[in-house]
Write a protein that holds these residues in place. Sequence first.
Motif, mmCIF file in Angstrom:
data_model
loop_
_atom_site.group_PDB
_atom_site.id
_atom_site.type_symbol
_atom_site.label_atom_id
_atom_site.label_comp_id
_atom_site.label_asym_id
_atom_site.label_seq_id
_atom_site.Cartn_x
_atom_site.Cartn_y
_atom_site.Cartn_z
ATOM 1 N N ARG A 283 0.832 -1.202 0.000
ATOM 2 C CA ARG A 283 0.000 0.000 0.000
ATOM 3 C C ARG A 283 0.866 1.251 0.000
ATOM 4 O O ARG A 283 0.769 2.089 0.890
ATOM 5 C CB ARG A 283 -0.874 0.019 1.264
ATOM 6 N N GLN A 284 1.721 1.349 -0.999
ATOM 7 C CA GLN A 284 2.697 2.442 -0.968
ATOM 8 C C GLN A 284 2.119 3.777 -1.438
ATOM 9 O O GLN A 284 2.728 4.820 -1.208
ATOM 10 C CB GLN A 284 3.950 2.055 -1.753
ATOM 11 N N ALA A 285 0.962 3.755 -2.090
ATOM 12 C CA ALA A 285 0.289 5.011 -2.414
ATOM 13 C C ALA A 285 -0.768 5.269 -1.344
ATOM 14 O O ALA A 285 -1.180 4.360 -0.656
ATOM 15 C CB ALA A 285 -0.373 4.910 -3.786
ATOM 16 N N ARG B 269 -3.017 8.195 1.462
ATOM 17 C CA ARG B 269 -3.278 9.507 2.079
ATOM 18 C C ARG B 269 -2.079 10.164 2.743
ATOM 19 O O ARG B 269 -2.110 11.346 3.043
ATOM 20 C CB ARG B 269 -4.421 9.365 3.099
ATOM 21 N N TYR C 104 -1.482 12.636 -3.419
ATOM 22 C CA TYR C 104 -2.663 11.775 -3.412
ATOM 23 C C TYR C 104 -3.851 12.510 -2.788
ATOM 24 O O TYR C 104 -4.967 12.487 -3.321
ATOM 25 C CB TYR C 104 -2.367 10.478 -2.637
ATOM 26 N N ARG D 129 -7.676 13.305 -4.115
ATOM 27 C CA ARG D 129 -8.848 12.846 -3.359
ATOM 28 C C ARG D 129 -9.811 13.971 -3.013
ATOM 29 O O ARG D 129 -10.953 13.713 -2.641
ATOM 30 C CB ARG D 129 -8.386 12.106 -2.090
ATOM 31 N N LEU E 266 -12.315 7.471 -3.757
ATOM 32 C CA LEU E 266 -11.381 6.353 -3.947
ATOM 33 C C LEU E 266 -11.831 5.462 -5.109
ATOM 34 O O LEU E 266 -11.024 5.068 -5.956
ATOM 35 C CB LEU E 266 -11.295 5.541 -2.647
ATOM 36 N N SER F 226 -5.422 0.125 -7.076
ATOM 37 C CA SER F 226 -6.717 -0.515 -7.241
ATOM 38 C C SER F 226 -7.203 -0.796 -5.824
ATOM 39 O O SER F 226 -6.638 -0.279 -4.877
ATOM 40 C CB SER F 226 -6.506 -1.815 -8.030
ATOM 41 N N ASP F 227 -8.238 -1.569 -5.645
ATOM 42 C CA ASP F 227 -8.577 -2.015 -4.292
ATOM 43 C C ASP F 227 -8.994 -3.468 -4.312
ATOM 44 O O ASP F 227 -9.579 -3.953 -5.282
ATOM 45 C CB ASP F 227 -9.672 -1.166 -3.645
ATOM 46 N N PHE G 125 -16.906 3.128 0.014
ATOM 47 C CA PHE G 125 -15.981 3.488 1.085
ATOM 48 C C PHE G 125 -16.544 4.702 1.795
ATOM 49 O O PHE G 125 -16.863 5.706 1.171
ATOM 50 C CB PHE G 125 -14.587 3.797 0.529
ATOM 51 N N TYR H 122 -14.855 -9.653 4.110
ATOM 52 C CA TYR H 122 -15.516 -8.353 3.875
ATOM 53 C C TYR H 122 -16.953 -8.548 3.409
ATOM 54 O O TYR H 122 -17.869 -7.862 3.868
ATOM 55 C CB TYR H 122 -14.749 -7.521 2.843
ATOM 56 N N HIS I 89 -15.049 -3.738 8.424
ATOM 57 C CA HIS I 89 -14.001 -4.162 9.364
ATOM 58 C C HIS I 89 -14.577 -5.093 10.412
ATOM 59 O O HIS I 89 -15.745 -4.998 10.761
ATOM 60 C CB HIS I 89 -13.432 -2.948 10.105
ATOM 61 N N PHE J 252 -3.402 -11.120 -1.408
ATOM 62 C CA PHE J 252 -3.549 -10.629 -0.034
ATOM 63 C C PHE J 252 -4.533 -11.504 0.728
ATOM 64 O O PHE J 252 -5.727 -11.499 0.437
ATOM 65 C CB PHE J 252 -4.110 -9.205 -0.027
ATOM 66 N N SER K 284 -5.049 -10.880 4.021
ATOM 67 C CA SER K 284 -4.666 -10.005 5.134
ATOM 68 C C SER K 284 -5.153 -10.480 6.496
ATOM 69 O O SER K 284 -4.470 -10.314 7.494
ATOM 70 C CB SER K 284 -5.191 -8.595 4.871
ATOM 71 N N HIS L 102 2.998 -4.448 6.900
ATOM 72 C CA HIS L 102 1.617 -4.222 6.463
ATOM 73 C C HIS L 102 1.545 -2.806 5.909
ATOM 74 O O HIS L 102 2.570 -2.158 5.747
ATOM 75 C CB HIS L 102 0.629 -4.447 7.623
HETATM 76 O O1 CP3 Z 1 -0.011 0.198 -2.733
HETATM 77 C C1 CP3 Z 1 -0.745 0.741 -3.547
HETATM 78 O O2 CP3 Z 1 -0.415 1.811 -4.078
HETATM 79 C C2 CP3 Z 1 -2.023 0.072 -3.962
HETATM 80 C C3 CP3 Z 1 -3.119 0.479 -3.196
HETATM 81 C C4 CP3 Z 1 -4.048 -0.481 -2.483
HETATM 82 C C5 CP3 Z 1 -5.304 -0.034 -2.027
HETATM 83 N N1 CP3 Z 1 -5.958 -1.083 -1.473
HETATM 84 C C6 CP3 Z 1 -5.851 1.325 -2.190
HETATM 85 C C7 CP3 Z 1 -6.577 1.881 -1.024
HETATM 86 C C8 CP3 Z 1 -3.926 -1.830 -2.154
HETATM 87 C C9 CP3 Z 1 -2.769 -2.776 -2.388
HETATM 88 C C10 CP3 Z 1 -5.151 -2.198 -1.499
HETATM 89 C C11 CP3 Z 1 -5.456 -3.559 -1.027
HETATM 90 C C12 CP3 Z 1 -6.445 -3.708 0.034
HETATM 91 N N2 CP3 Z 1 -7.648 -3.065 0.173
HETATM 92 C C13 CP3 Z 1 -6.335 -4.646 1.076
HETATM 93 C C14 CP3 Z 1 -5.213 -5.628 1.243
HETATM 94 C C15 CP3 Z 1 -4.021 -4.934 1.786
HETATM 95 C C16 CP3 Z 1 -3.976 -4.861 3.285
HETATM 96 O O3 CP3 Z 1 -3.762 -3.750 3.768
HETATM 97 O O4 CP3 Z 1 -4.094 -5.873 3.938
HETATM 98 C C17 CP3 Z 1 -7.482 -4.520 1.873
HETATM 99 C C18 CP3 Z 1 -7.773 -5.288 3.128
HETATM 100 C C19 CP3 Z 1 -8.312 -3.526 1.287
HETATM 101 C C20 CP3 Z 1 -9.654 -3.063 1.728
HETATM 102 C C21 CP3 Z 1 -9.615 -1.643 2.124
HETATM 103 N N3 CP3 Z 1 -9.474 -0.584 1.252
HETATM 104 C C22 CP3 Z 1 -9.725 -1.102 3.419
HETATM 105 C C23 CP3 Z 1 -9.853 -1.911 4.676
HETATM 106 C C24 CP3 Z 1 -9.673 0.290 3.307
HETATM 107 C C25 CP3 Z 1 -9.874 1.338 4.382
HETATM 108 C C26 CP3 Z 1 -8.591 1.607 5.045
HETATM 109 C C27 CP3 Z 1 -8.464 3.055 5.454
HETATM 110 O O5 CP3 Z 1 -7.320 3.405 5.743
HETATM 111 O O6 CP3 Z 1 -9.438 3.788 5.461
HETATM 112 C C28 CP3 Z 1 -9.473 0.597 1.959
HETATM 113 C C29 CP3 Z 1 -9.329 1.938 1.396
HETATM 114 C C30 CP3 Z 1 -8.124 2.152 0.566
HETATM 115 N N4 CP3 Z 1 -7.705 1.344 -0.441
HETATM 116 C C31 CP3 Z 1 -7.251 3.258 0.669
HETATM 117 C C32 CP3 Z 1 -6.278 3.099 -0.343
HETATM 118 C C33 CP3 Z 1 -5.130 4.014 -0.686
HETATM 119 C C34 CP3 Z 1 -7.426 4.402 1.673
HETATM 120 C C35 CP3 Z 1 -7.264 5.743 1.084
HETATM 121 C C36 CP3 Z 1 -8.464 6.554 0.747
HETATM 122 O O7 CP3 Z 1 -9.537 6.488 1.394
HETATM 123 O O8 CP3 Z 1 -8.305 7.347 -0.187
#
Ligand code: CP3
Length: 321
Positions: free
Chosen positions: A2-4, A6, A11, A15, A20, A50-51, A65, A128, A134, A181, A183, A297
Amino acid sequence: MRQAGRYMAEYRVLREHHSLLDICRTPELATEVTLQPVRRLNVDAAILFSDLLLPLDPMGIRFDFVRGEGPAIENPLRTEDDLARIRDFEPREALGHVLETIQQVQQTLNGRVPLIGFAGAPFTLASYAIEGGHSANFAHTKSLMYGHPQAWHRFADRVAGLIADYLQAQIEAGVQAVQVFDSWVGTLNAADYREFVQPHSRRIFDALKDSGVPTIHFGTGTGELLHEMREAGGDVIGADWRIPLDEAWERIGLDRAIQGNLDPTLLLGPPDRFLAGADAVLAKAGGRPGHIFNLGHGILPMTPVDHVQLLVRYVHQYPLN
Ligand code: CP3
């Protein structure tokens, strides 16, 4: 990992104008966000923006979201019948925008670094769809799994087939590695993992065996499951920070590669502290080939970007022998 996201100002600017899901579903925007960390951090790979939840929608499971609360599923699956009602989909149609993003990213990257695609493993995706968001204890998921094992297995097997096809489509579109993943699978013990999860995750890795790209298999809290995850598949097994890297590698087996495992919250503290943490991870890897340095993570929104930049520079200049 999740290197990209907030923690990066560029980014947050996007947003302000796009949700998202808009970003995920618009190839131009998803391409831009995929490249942000490559430019800003000089990391060794791009991760497709992506997500994990995107495949739920074409399965007939609607979600969104919610700001500050994370994912919210409209009608969570709660009964045997619900599990049987999911729809099959063709990823090249239903998720064509993801494949389009992959092509655009590759055109822009032009070989500078490889691109990693990803998808969720059946257990984590199901958690999910069933919990609705969550969860602390995965009560609904486990209740269905233990209470209706046959319905669970039929459902998880279908999800595995769809995810394998989706990853295959990402590979055809041009990703050079894929990460699966799982997770939240660390909520299970090894016996239940073997019974309820392993056959389905294995189906995904078996389907990708001849795909020509390396596969990464990741979960958190999986210290007691690493051997079982290895058996399910993955050229690389990810580990989080709860287990020392050398112990994790022993459990995985030294014939496989390992990815990990710095605690992402260390980056919230001072540099001497997180660089010492990085030293510890690298020392435990012992310069052995097959270690991908990574966070254990996802990066947290409060993380200072200059800390991440410093970490990447530090790991890049670390003497390997
Ligand atoms: O690394 C990257 O650049 C790719 C980005 C990426 C996102 N989601 C974008 C995102 C990746 C690899 C994921 C995978 C993902 N999504 C997972 C597996 C990875 C892990 O952390 O275990 C899971 C469980 C999800 C489901 C998901 N998406 C959750 C639980 C959330 C909420 C978390 C939060 O911080 O609010 C998201 C939202 C999400 N997906 C964000 C990003 C960048 C949060 C940013 C936003 O709201 O703009």
